[in-house]
Design a protein around this motif. Sequence first.
Motif, PDB file in Angstrom:
ATOM      1  N   GLU A 192     -11.237  -2.863  -0.287  1.00 48.16           N
ATOM      2  CA  GLU A 192      -9.787  -2.957  -0.122  1.00 48.16           C
ATOM      3  C   GLU A 192      -9.082  -3.443  -1.391  1.00 48.16           C
ATOM      4  O   GLU A 192      -7.896  -3.762  -1.364  1.00 48.16           O
ATOM      5  N   THR A 193      -9.807  -3.502  -2.513  1.00 46.62           N
ATOM      6  CA  THR A 193      -9.296  -4.191  -3.706  1.00 46.62           C
ATOM      7  C   THR A 193      -8.281  -3.399  -4.526  1.00 46.62           C
ATOM      8  O   THR A 193      -7.594  -3.979  -5.362  1.00 46.62           O
ATOM      9  N   LEU A 194      -8.177  -2.085  -4.302  1.00 50.09           N
ATOM     10  CA  LEU A 194      -7.263  -1.265  -5.106  1.00 50.09           C
ATOM     11  C   LEU A 194      -6.319  -0.457  -4.217  1.00 50.09           C
ATOM     12  O   LEU A 194      -6.348   0.777  -4.198  1.00 50.09           O
ATOM     13  N   PRO A 195      -5.450  -1.144  -3.469  1.00 50.02           N
ATOM     14  CA  PRO A 195      -4.517  -0.410  -2.602  1.00 50.02           C
ATOM     15  C   PRO A 195      -3.467   0.340  -3.405  1.00 50.02           C
ATOM     16  O   PRO A 195      -3.102  -0.063  -4.507  1.00 50.02           O
ATOM     17  N   VAL A 196      -3.000   1.441  -2.850  1.00 52.96           N
ATOM     18  CA  VAL A 196      -1.907   2.199  -3.468  1.00 52.96           C
ATOM     19  C   VAL A 196      -0.626   2.057  -2.648  1.00 52.96           C
ATOM     20  O   VAL A 196       0.415   2.596  -3.017  1.00 52.96           O
ATOM     21  N   ALA A 197      -0.713   1.342  -1.520  1.00 54.54           N
ATOM     22  CA  ALA A 197       0.442   1.169  -0.643  1.00 54.54           C
ATOM     23  C   ALA A 197       0.316  -0.168   0.082  1.00 54.54           C
ATOM     24  O   ALA A 197      -0.683  -0.880  -0.038  1.00 54.54           O
ATOM     25  N   ASN A 199      -0.421  -2.729   2.783  1.00 53.19           N
ATOM     26  CA  ASN A 199      -1.353  -2.819   3.904  1.00 53.19           C
ATOM     27  C   ASN A 199      -0.737  -3.432   5.159  1.00 53.19           C
ATOM     28  O   ASN A 199      -1.407  -3.495   6.196  1.00 53.19           O
ATOM     29  N   THR A 200       0.504  -3.880   5.086  1.00 53.42           N
ATOM     30  CA  THR A 200       1.139  -4.459   6.269  1.00 53.42           C
ATOM     31  C   THR A 200       1.763  -3.396   7.160  1.00 53.42           C
ATOM     32  O   THR A 200       2.232  -3.703   8.257  1.00 53.42           O
ATOM     33  N   THR A 201       1.782  -2.152   6.721  1.00 55.97           N
ATOM     34  CA  THR A 201       2.331  -1.064   7.528  1.00 55.97           C
ATOM     35  C   THR A 201       1.240  -0.045   7.831  1.00 55.97           C
ATOM     36  O   THR A 201       0.286   0.119   7.062  1.00 55.97           O
ATOM     37  N   GLU A 202       1.362   0.666   8.943  1.00 53.60           N
ATOM     38  CA  GLU A 202       0.369   1.674   9.316  1.00 53.60           C
ATOM     39  C   GLU A 202       0.338   2.800   8.291  1.00 53.60           C
ATOM     40  O   GLU A 202      -0.723   3.291   7.923  1.00 53.60           O
ATOM     41  N   GLU A 203       1.512   3.206   7.820  1.00 48.13           N
ATOM     42  CA  GLU A 203       1.563   4.258   6.805  1.00 48.13           C
ATOM     43  C   GLU A 203       0.870   3.818   5.528  1.00 48.13           C
ATOM     44  O   GLU A 203       0.128   4.596   4.902  1.00 48.13           O
ATOM     45  N   GLY A 204       1.103   2.581   5.125  1.00 41.65           N
ATOM     46  CA  GLY A 204       0.448   2.065   3.933  1.00 41.65           C
ATOM     47  C   GLY A 204      -1.062   2.008   4.085  1.00 41.65           C
ATOM     48  O   GLY A 204      -1.805   2.395   3.176  1.00 41.65           O
ATOM     49  N   ARG A 205      -1.517   1.539   5.235  1.00 38.78           N
ATOM     50  CA  ARG A 205      -2.965   1.470   5.476  1.00 38.78           C
ATOM     51  C   ARG A 205      -3.580   2.868   5.476  1.00 38.78           C
ATOM     52  O   ARG A 205      -4.684   3.069   4.969  1.00 38.78           O
ATOM     53  N   ARG A 206      -2.862   3.828   6.030  1.00 36.82           N
ATOM     54  CA  ARG A 206      -3.361   5.206   6.040  1.00 36.82           C
ATOM     55  C   ARG A 206      -3.542   5.725   4.623  1.00 36.82           C
ATOM     56  O   ARG A 206      -4.553   6.366   4.304  1.00 36.82           O
ATOM     57  N   ARG A 207      -2.590   5.450   3.752  1.00 33.56           N
ATOM     58  CA  ARG A 207      -2.686   5.918   2.372  1.00 33.56           C
ATOM     59  C   ARG A 207      -3.813   5.223   1.603  1.00 33.56           C
ATOM     60  O   ARG A 207      -4.427   5.810   0.722  1.00 33.56           O
TER      61      ARG A 207
END
Length: 231
Positions: A192-197, A199-207
């Motif tokens: 989970e160390t390199l998010p592009v969006a 993580n507090t939103t479902e859309e962000g987690r999906r991306r």
Amino acid sequence: MQKSRLLTSCVAVVSLITVSGCVTDPNTGQQKVSRTAIGAGVGTLGGLLLGGLIGGGTGRIIGAGIGGLAGGAIGYTMDKQIKELRESTAGSGVDITPTDNGQAILVNLPEGVTFDVASAALQPSFRATLDQIAQSMNQYPNSLIDVYGHTDSTGSDQYNQTLSENRARTVANYLTMQGVSAARIRSQGFGETLPVADNTTEEGRRRNRRVEIKIVPISQDQVQAARQQRQ
């Protein structure tokens, strides 16, 4: 001091390319830096680029038997491969973009079309798309390939790390099974160390749940430098 001189040289090369290498993107009509012009500067910037590859580039270039591209042909070849990849994966959910300041190609495989939730097994329906990507890699053999696995922040750090590693390895192994030289490919999971969006939103987690394939064209100068380092 040496690091400072290297940085100054790189900035100078980038500045020169930016000034002299602008073209109009035929797809968008926007001005951009020509990847053909960038290709001419790969001899100078190549060391930095190869340093960003998993496990470095020297041994992989030699092991894969890559011949390399002429510097001025790299941009044209990249543009052609990007166009063909976009056409062959259209409608699949896969995203194809330039990355590393136009020095490489990024193929983004979203979880929803690649894997089931919490699984590292490829969805059977996605294999035909991955076949097309492998075919492109075989058609353009003068490149190294990194496969990166990523997750969202749901679950423990260890679980996410393991899942990301397994998914990246699954994609890398599948490409090898389709004839892509294993010497060209490396895989790594980043959890989970390199998010592009967000993580507090479902859309962000999906991306954030994705596997990325980075295709890095290799120049003839880089091949020669790798051979000299091995002597």
